[in-house]
Design a protein around this motif. Structure first.
Motif, PDB file in Angstrom:
ATOM      1  N   VAL A  47      -1.342   5.052   8.272  1.00 26.92           N
ATOM      2  CA  VAL A  47       0.089   5.039   7.960  1.00 26.92           C
ATOM      3  C   VAL A  47       0.380   5.733   6.632  1.00 26.92           C
ATOM      4  N   LEU A  48      -0.571   5.665   5.697  1.00 28.12           N
ATOM      5  CA  LEU A  48      -0.330   6.221   4.370  1.00 28.12           C
ATOM      6  C   LEU A  48      -0.074   7.715   4.402  1.00 28.12           C
TER       7      LEU A  48
ATOM      8  N   VAL B  30       3.374   9.362   3.622  1.00 28.55           N
ATOM      9  CA  VAL B  30       3.853   9.690   2.275  1.00 28.55           C
ATOM     10  C   VAL B  30       2.962  10.752   1.631  1.00 28.55           C
TER      11      VAL B  30
ATOM     12  N   GLY C 188      -2.399   9.932   9.614  1.00 35.83           N
ATOM     13  CA  GLY C 188      -0.990   9.648   9.389  1.00 35.83           C
ATOM     14  C   GLY C 188      -0.209  10.883   8.981  1.00 35.83           C
ATOM     15  N   GLN C 189      -0.778  11.685   8.107  1.00 31.97           N
ATOM     16  CA  GLN C 189      -0.098  12.910   7.684  1.00 31.97           C
ATOM     17  C   GLN C 189       0.014  13.889   8.842  1.00 31.97           C
TER      18      GLN C 189
ATOM     19  N   ALA D 190       0.628   4.208  -2.590  1.00 33.18           N
ATOM     20  CA  ALA D 190       0.359   5.573  -2.143  1.00 33.18           C
ATOM     21  C   ALA D 190       1.389   6.548  -2.708  1.00 33.18           C
ATOM     22  N   ALA D 191       2.670   6.141  -2.703  1.00 31.01           N
ATOM     23  CA  ALA D 191       3.696   7.009  -3.276  1.00 31.01           C
ATOM     24  C   ALA D 191       3.445   7.250  -4.759  1.00 31.01           C
TER      25      ALA D 191
ATOM     26  N   MET E 279      -3.966   0.827   7.941  1.00 36.71           N
ATOM     27  CA  MET E 279      -3.070   1.246   6.869  1.00 36.71           C
ATOM     28  C   MET E 279      -3.337   2.683   6.441  1.00 36.71           C
TER      29      MET E 279
ATOM     30  N   GLU F  50       0.811  -1.216   0.000  1.00 32.78           N
ATOM     31  CA  GLU F  50       0.000   0.000   0.000  1.00 32.78           C
ATOM     32  C   GLU F  50       0.844   1.265   0.000  1.00 32.78           C
ATOM     33  N   LEU F  51       1.958   1.243   0.725  1.00 32.14           N
ATOM     34  CA  LEU F  51       2.802   2.436   0.771  1.00 32.14           C
ATOM     35  C   LEU F  51       3.385   2.768  -0.593  1.00 32.14           C
TER      36      LEU F  51
ATOM     37  N   TYR G 129       2.769  12.613  11.075  1.00 32.36           N
ATOM     38  CA  TYR G 129       4.075  12.848  10.455  1.00 32.36           C
ATOM     39  C   TYR G 129       4.512  14.301  10.632  1.00 32.36           C
TER      40      TYR G 129
ATOM     41  N   GLY H 250      -4.510   8.345  -1.088  1.00 29.35           N
ATOM     42  CA  GLY H 250      -4.639   7.251  -0.129  1.00 29.35           C
ATOM     43  C   GLY H 250      -5.790   6.324  -0.464  1.00 29.35           C
TER      44      GLY H 250
END
Length: 255
Positions: A202-203, A206, A212-213, A117-118, A199, A113-114, A216, A131
């Motif tokens: 977490v995404l 990125v 998650g953002q 996402a990138a 998930m 998934e990461l 971060y 995402g």
């Protein structure tokens, strides 16, 4: 001889661990020095006083709703795409379509998934759209494979009886096959939704939006109190979704 064989494996493990420390150039003495321990203690102490201000909690609530929406829409899109790919993957449209659809499903779920996402951030820009697409693409590969296996193990007699009675292929599938596997499909979707909630949190690392953002950004600025609040919100959201998913499985699947 037996004693040497028993001692050989632990000795190899010790040698591998020592070689790993040497190769990575890890300075254990520096890590556990008084100054390092003091800095780690100060950093951890910042997480013990979460920021509960109204403005920050409002931002967390908006990010949590964004994360929930990403996971829900991503799972729904993945279920639709996965079911469409599962039909040829289970062999209902010939060997060529089966091989092509299985190859596509393998490719979708092989990319994490990461990574998706990138790629989606580059294609769709920063934010929840990237995402959602990342979750949908990876989850479609997982659900498509599970749906195909469920279809392969479903008896074909009800659908064939409807076809012989004059029903079309779509009607025979909807009324002869789908009701038999619907509880299983719902269980798969709920399970993947639980995973996508985690998930989706977490995404954001990125740039894919959500909690998650926000986490971060807080960690990047060394705002431990704000990061602690976001982590607590993640934990509460995951617990709530797990409880809701458990209730839904009890209500819709097990009955």
């Amino acid at each position: 001889m037996n004693l040497m064989a028993r001692l050989l494996l632990p000795l190899l493990l010790v040698v591998a661990v020592v070689a790993s420390f040497v190769f990575l150039q890890l300075e254990v003495t520096t890590l556990f020095s008084r100054d390092s321990l003091r800095q780690m203690g100060q950093y951890a102490q910042g997480f013990l006083t979460p920021d509960l201000s109204s403005d920050h909690l409002s931002a967390i609530g908006h990010a949590a709703l964004e994360t929930l929406a990403m996971s829900a829409i991503g799972t729904l899109l993945a279920a639709v795409l996965g079911l469409l790919l599962a039909l040829p993957a289970c062999g209902r449209f010939g060997l060529v379509a089966q091989a092509a659809s299985r190859l596509l499903l393998n490719a979708l779920r092989a990319i994490p998934e990461l990574v998706w996402a990138a790629l989606m951030v580059l294609a769709a820009g920063l934010g929840p759209n990237a995402g959602t697409l990342a979750l949908a693409l990876h989850t479609a590969g997982v659900l498509g494979r599970l749906f195909a296996e469920a279809l392969e193990n479903t008896p074909a007699e009800p659908s064939e009886a409807l076809r012989m009675a004059g029903s079309g292929r779509i009607a025979a599938f909807c009324y002869g096959t789908l009701p038999a596997i619907w509880p299983q499909l719902i269980a798969y979707m709920l399970y993947r939704w639980e995973n996508n909630i985690r998930m989706a949190s977490v995404l954001g690392f990125v740039g894919a939006g959500g909690l998650g953002q926000m986490l971060y950004m807080s960690l990047s600025l060394f705002q431990e109190a704000q990061a602690s609040s976001v982590i607590i919100a993640m934990l509460l959201m995951v617990l709530a979704v797990d409880a809701l998913s458990g209730w839904a499985r009890q209500r819709w699947v097990r009955r």
